[in-house]
Design a protein around this motif. Structure first.
Motif, mmCIF file in Angstrom:
data_model
loop_
_atom_site.group_PDB
_atom_site.id
_atom_site.type_symbol
_atom_site.label_atom_id
_atom_site.label_comp_id
_atom_site.label_asym_id
_atom_site.label_seq_id
_atom_site.Cartn_x
_atom_site.Cartn_y
_atom_site.Cartn_z
ATOM 1 N N SER A 53 0.801 -1.221 0.000
ATOM 2 C CA SER A 53 0.000 0.000 0.000
ATOM 3 C C SER A 53 0.837 1.276 0.000
ATOM 4 O O SER A 53 0.460 2.265 -0.629
ATOM 5 N N ALA A 54 1.957 1.251 0.703
ATOM 6 C CA ALA A 54 2.832 2.416 0.778
ATOM 7 C C ALA A 54 3.941 2.376 -0.265
ATOM 8 O O ALA A 54 4.807 3.253 -0.282
ATOM 9 N N GLY A 55 3.918 1.368 -1.120
ATOM 10 C CA GLY A 55 4.978 1.204 -2.091
ATOM 11 C C GLY A 55 6.191 0.546 -1.453
ATOM 12 O O GLY A 55 6.156 0.102 -0.312
ATOM 13 N N GLY A 56 7.256 0.455 -2.210
ATOM 14 C CA GLY A 56 8.489 -0.100 -1.676
ATOM 15 C C GLY A 56 8.578 -1.600 -1.826
ATOM 16 O O GLY A 56 9.421 -2.111 -2.575
ATOM 17 N N ILE A 70 6.557 -2.810 -11.174
ATOM 18 C CA ILE A 70 5.306 -2.253 -10.695
ATOM 19 C C ILE A 70 5.620 -1.060 -9.803
ATOM 20 O O ILE A 70 6.572 -1.081 -9.021
ATOM 21 N N SER A 71 4.831 -0.016 -9.934
ATOM 22 C CA SER A 71 5.014 1.174 -9.121
ATOM 23 C C SER A 71 3.656 1.813 -8.868
ATOM 24 O O SER A 71 2.667 1.478 -9.520
ATOM 25 N N ARG A 72 3.622 2.731 -7.922
ATOM 26 C CA ARG A 72 2.368 3.410 -7.639
ATOM 27 C C ARG A 72 2.617 4.845 -7.234
ATOM 28 O O ARG A 72 3.679 5.189 -6.712
ATOM 29 N N ASP A 73 1.637 5.673 -7.483
ATOM 30 C CA ASP A 73 1.662 7.067 -7.087
ATOM 31 C C ASP A 73 0.381 7.316 -6.313
ATOM 32 O O ASP A 73 -0.684 7.507 -6.897
ATOM 33 N N ASN A 77 -3.524 8.302 -7.203
ATOM 34 C CA ASN A 77 -4.392 7.118 -7.140
ATOM 35 C C ASN A 77 -4.191 6.216 -8.359
ATOM 36 O O ASN A 77 -5.148 5.724 -8.963
ATOM 37 N N THR A 78 -2.943 5.993 -8.692
ATOM 38 C CA THR A 78 -2.623 5.245 -9.896
ATOM 39 C C THR A 78 -1.516 4.236 -9.643
ATOM 40 O O THR A 78 -0.541 4.530 -8.941
ATOM 41 N N VAL A 79 -1.662 3.056 -10.219
ATOM 42 C CA VAL A 79 -0.622 2.038 -10.181
ATOM 43 C C VAL A 79 -0.200 1.749 -11.615
ATOM 44 O O VAL A 79 -1.025 1.799 -12.537
ATOM 45 N N TYR A 80 1.083 1.460 -11.806
ATOM 46 C CA TYR A 80 1.637 1.250 -13.130
ATOM 47 C C TYR A 80 2.312 -0.109 -13.238
ATOM 48 O O TYR A 80 2.765 -0.683 -12.247
ATOM 49 N N LEU A 81 2.396 -0.581 -14.455
ATOM 50 C CA LEU A 81 3.178 -1.771 -14.757
ATOM 51 C C LEU A 81 3.992 -1.484 -16.007
ATOM 52 O O LEU A 81 3.440 -1.402 -17.104
ATOM 53 N N GLN A 82 5.282 -1.309 -15.822
ATOM 54 C CA GLN A 82 6.192 -1.077 -16.934
ATOM 55 C C GLN A 82 6.761 -2.414 -17.382
ATOM 56 O O GLN A 82 7.390 -3.116 -16.592
#
Length: 118
Positions: A53-56, A70-73, A77-82
């Motif tokens: 939830s907090a990333g990392g 995978i990352s999130r901002d 309110n967005t999650v990414y998959l590069q």
């Protein structure tokens, strides 16, 4: 209204790269861990990547290790998959999932299709 809306899918050549996005709304995004799943025709849905939830803290499927991030901002309110070095075997519908451990709550997006082909 709870919504998870994936975007960024499409046709990409083998060896190419793609970034998927999932925009969340209607719930406290920062309280949920986020995951990407995928499902190819005739196959079961499988976990691709997860992020706390907090990333990392992240986790990846063995088949994708070294080829995706995978990352999130939480501010957006967005999650990414590069994804990179894509293979035809990566062709699938990719789904965004939000998970709250306490209460066993989870939400799903409708998916975005990724096709890896020349």
């Amino acid at each position: 209204q709870v919504q998870l809306v994936e975007s960024g899918g499409g046709l990409v050549q083998p060896g190419g790269s793609l970034r998927l996005s999932c925009a969340a709304s209607g719930f406290t995004f920062s309280s949920y861990s986020m995951r990407w799943y995928r499902q190819a025709p005739g196959k079961e849905r499988e976990l691709v990547a997860a992020i706390a939830s907090a990333g990392g803290s992240t986790n990846y499927a063995d088949s994708m290790k070294g080829r995706c991030t995978i990352s999130r901002d939480n501010a957006k309110n967005t999650v990414y998959l590069q994804m990179s070095s894509l293979k035809p075997e990566d062709t699938a519908v990719y789904y965004c999932n939000a998970r709250l451990l306490i209460g066993d709550v989870n939400y799903w997006g409708k998916g975005t299709l990724v096709t890896v082909s020349s």
